[in-house]
Design a protein around this motif. Sequence first.
Motif, PDB file in Angstrom:
ATOM      1  N   GLY A  76      34.024 -31.136 -21.371  1.00 35.80           N
ATOM      2  CA  GLY A  76      33.171 -30.852 -20.232  1.00 35.80           C
ATOM      3  C   GLY A  76      33.933 -30.310 -19.042  1.00 35.80           C
ATOM      4  O   GLY A  76      35.050 -29.800 -19.179  1.00 35.80           O
ATOM      5  N   ASN A 100      35.198 -22.063 -19.946  1.00 37.44           N
ATOM      6  CA  ASN A 100      34.375 -23.255 -20.185  1.00 37.44           C
ATOM      7  C   ASN A 100      33.435 -23.526 -19.005  1.00 37.44           C
ATOM      8  O   ASN A 100      32.317 -24.005 -19.188  1.00 37.44           O
ATOM      9  N   GLN A 101      33.892 -23.178 -17.813  1.00 37.60           N
ATOM     10  CA  GLN A 101      33.010 -23.291 -16.638  1.00 37.60           C
ATOM     11  C   GLN A 101      31.809 -22.364 -16.816  1.00 37.60           C
ATOM     12  O   GLN A 101      30.649 -22.757 -16.639  1.00 37.60           O
ATOM     13  N   SER A 108      27.270 -32.757 -21.375  1.00 41.63           N
ATOM     14  CA  SER A 108      27.587 -31.878 -22.507  1.00 41.63           C
ATOM     15  C   SER A 108      28.504 -32.653 -23.467  1.00 41.63           C
ATOM     16  O   SER A 108      28.200 -33.787 -23.802  1.00 41.63           O
ATOM     17  N   SER A 126      24.043 -30.662 -27.276  1.00 44.59           N
ATOM     18  CA  SER A 126      24.816 -29.609 -26.590  1.00 44.59           C
ATOM     19  C   SER A 126      25.331 -28.531 -27.530  1.00 44.59           C
ATOM     20  O   SER A 126      26.115 -27.667 -27.120  1.00 44.59           O
ATOM     21  N   HIS A 182      29.306 -23.583 -19.399  1.00 44.61           N
ATOM     22  CA  HIS A 182      28.384 -24.612 -18.906  1.00 44.61           C
ATOM     23  C   HIS A 182      27.267 -24.000 -18.050  1.00 44.61           C
ATOM     24  O   HIS A 182      26.104 -24.384 -18.169  1.00 44.61           O
ATOM     25  N   THR A 229      30.751 -33.566 -16.408  1.00 47.88           N
ATOM     26  CA  THR A 229      29.643 -33.376 -17.357  1.00 47.88           C
ATOM     27  C   THR A 229      29.928 -34.126 -18.664  1.00 47.88           C
ATOM     28  O   THR A 229      29.278 -33.860 -19.687  1.00 47.88           O
ATOM     29  N   CYS A 280      29.726 -22.246 -11.022  1.00 45.01           N
ATOM     30  CA  CYS A 280      29.943 -23.587 -11.571  1.00 45.01           C
ATOM     31  C   CYS A 280      30.021 -24.614 -10.437  1.00 45.01           C
ATOM     32  O   CYS A 280      29.499 -25.722 -10.548  1.00 45.01           O
ATOM     33  N   ASN A 330      38.717 -31.109 -18.013  1.00 40.28           N
ATOM     34  CA  ASN A 330      37.656 -31.783 -18.766  1.00 40.28           C
ATOM     35  C   ASN A 330      37.505 -33.268 -18.423  1.00 40.28           C
ATOM     36  O   ASN A 330      36.704 -33.950 -19.042  1.00 40.28           O
ATOM     37  N   MET A 346      25.505 -24.917 -26.614  1.00 36.90           N
ATOM     38  CA  MET A 346      26.602 -24.461 -25.759  1.00 36.90           C
ATOM     39  C   MET A 346      27.615 -23.617 -26.530  1.00 36.90           C
ATOM     40  O   MET A 346      28.307 -22.776 -25.964  1.00 36.90           O
TER      41      MET A 346
END
Lengths: 426, 426
Positions: B266, B295-296, B261, B48, B299, B257, B81, B101, B51
């Motif tokens: 996640g 962060n959404q 990830s 990951s 991803h 996730t 997302c 998360n 990312m």
Amino acid sequence: MKPYSNLKKDELKKELDTLLTEYKNYQALNLNLNMTRGKPCIEQLNLSMGMMDVLNSSVDLTCRDGFDCRNYGVLGGIDECKELLGDMIEVPKENIIIYGNSSLYVMYECVSRSMTNGVMGSTPWSKLKKVKWLCPVPGYDRHFAITEYFGIEMINIPMDNNGPDMDMVEKLVSKDESIKGIWCVPKYSNPDGTTYSEEVVKRFARLKPKAKDFRIYWDNAYSVHHLYDDNQDFLLEILDECKKAGNPDIVYKFTSTSKISFPGSGIAALATSEANIKDIKNQMRISTIGYDKVNQLRHVRFFKDLNGIKDQMKKHAEILRPKFELVENVLEDELKGLNLAVWTKPHGGYFISLNTCLPIATSVVDRCKKIGLELTAAGSAFPYHKDPNDSNIRIAPSFPNLDELKMASKILALSIKIESILYLLK
Amino acid sequence: MKPYSNLKKDELKKELDTLLTEYKNYQALNLNLNMTRGKPCIEQLNLSMGMMDVLNSSVDLTCRDGFDCRNYGVLGGIDECKELLGDMIEVPKENIIIYGNSSLYVMYECVSRSMTNGVMGSTPWSKLKKVKWLCPVPGYDRHFAITEYFGIEMINIPMDNNGPDMDMVEKLVSKDESIKGIWCVPKYSNPDGTTYSEEVVKRFARLKPKAKDFRIYWDNAYSVHHLYDDNQDFLLEILDECKKAGNPDIVYKFTSTSKISFPGSGIAALATSEANIKDIKNQMRISTIGYDKVNQLRHVRFFKDLNGIKDQMKKHAEILRPKFELVENVLEDELKGLNLAVWTKPHGGYFISLNTCLPIATSVVDRCKKIGLELTAAGSAFPYHKDPNDSNIRIAPSFPNLDELKMASKILALSIKIESILYLLK
């Protein structure tokens, strides 16, 4: 211009006609202005874009103590992030727990945990007949929404330039065991911009509440959020004062980077005594394996240390200061000498707090809304949305640009004038 | 080799001497092996790292519907997302709420909210004399820790290869209004690797609990976590089944996730009916302004769509498969024909579940620990850590490397042999 209160009815009517014409002109513009919330503007968000570069696929994501931030673990947050936020709010890193992106959530969870499982072994609040809370007013609407959600009875505490009325606070908490907490925004308070005086902080630290599970909810949201380099408020650090006063466990202190880096993607933290941290971690380890350590690392790598945060806050101030001053100046120009309203000129934080001299806040906010200026609902700064004087209006100048702010401030002043006259003509 | 149960006392003693010599040899190596938790290994984390590159200071952080992900707002998560995680767990995006998360935290919050404020207007569980919960066993220790934390009485439900004993579940929930929920890991269950059969899922969807505020806590943690391309379990999608059964509000489905990830960084999500979402958002908007949208976006930009996730999971499988097979083979080689233990050969998930034929799990785990092999504490897969047969041992092969795994599996097998003989010689 003379104060409206000194004008005769026909003079008032004549003035009203002029103002209503002006109002109609604004109406024709189909405006869409918003001063509801303390939301950073795009220029402020851009100050943190470098944060998107400090971590990349060629960067080692191992934190200081050798832990791989990508994996599970490290319940209370990584050491260097505790240190960074600890330095920011003047607390040793041993007294810090790092959470997710929202300090509001941390406060919510503290109340929720106390409801279901008590505080350091006390009876869960949900098992008690009645739980009460002290609410300095005007205050932060989202604080009051939390205590209201849990069915906690809220008691208004008047504020002055030094902070809450401590005679009243001391009297109430010493007698009533059902009072379990108080909401405080001790620096650049929301909405008044008040910073609690040293005496007020010391009296908080020395509180002797009847309820052993009483906690001061010290929301230090604006600790480094100054508007001026040369004119900053000073707040005494409360954890240390509580320790000195032999009262180490009485306070939960909250902070976050929401208005330092990105509002939605920052780091929140709780600072409190070792004993409280032990109590809280007993619940924390049930609810999660840990919060986002990569984002903690991202903040540390970007800001490096307290100086990095201070530099960032100076840049924020340069964007915000002209906006606050513009609103203050327009209100001054439009309302000078009319005795219709008073408003704050804060040295930091996110709000200007305006109080109308007549009980017309609701109708002023409605009138602004009718022509496309959204303001925080009247009464929002009070528990149950009840402003006893219907006079407080919270102004959030951060998001709109200067042109929008100028127009918005003029519309606000105009609406205050119109509603004042309508009230006087009743 | 003959089953130990067929050996005479002196034969057993002779065998024991040989085994104890072998054990001492391991002891001399001062090992430090850990198979306690379902923790991805470094090679998996490296999958990951890309990312960390998809967002940088020159990338626009605006999401599909034009919202600036850097700022406050968007309570339930950004549209793209919701769509990504919705596709992953076969649910329309309208039925999804995106959180922070940790899906464990989302489950914790659902129970906590029900304790303090009830479910869709029901009496808050904290106001009830007694709240009970069904726990298919063996199960996930962190699930049981949540219900235990809130003082909820846990009832064991036996599992077989099709899932929980549905006769027992139906009988209990239809009669007892104090039963408010059930923990389920319906696919590649923790620890047994069981996937619920179509019939079991349909019977869940048709449940008619006496308690209107009963919810199925459907922890779909391993929805795409296959070990084999050609040998995958299939799980019927439960939200759709509940809708068909006229029971749309009975299930909360959880995903994240974390093992796709980065485990600590996640995205977690809840999938449920529109009515439940409305109920939950009434609380959510009190507790936060929104979770980490950057962060959404990170991803979504990294995985792009469901195929991106599937490709990632194939890479995870290539790392995990040899580890599972190694453990299975070593156990086979070491224990074949001895009738000392049975263990699972899962098609996905993170665990191998081993059951000793004699009640010796605790002493086996202790014996392994003495020479530097850490295993999940015996009994962990049961409410209150009480394994009625003292036989279940959860093996987590993901984190150690192949050499470590080989040695760890041999030590485990050896300890099982030794403790079995000691038990037989009692």
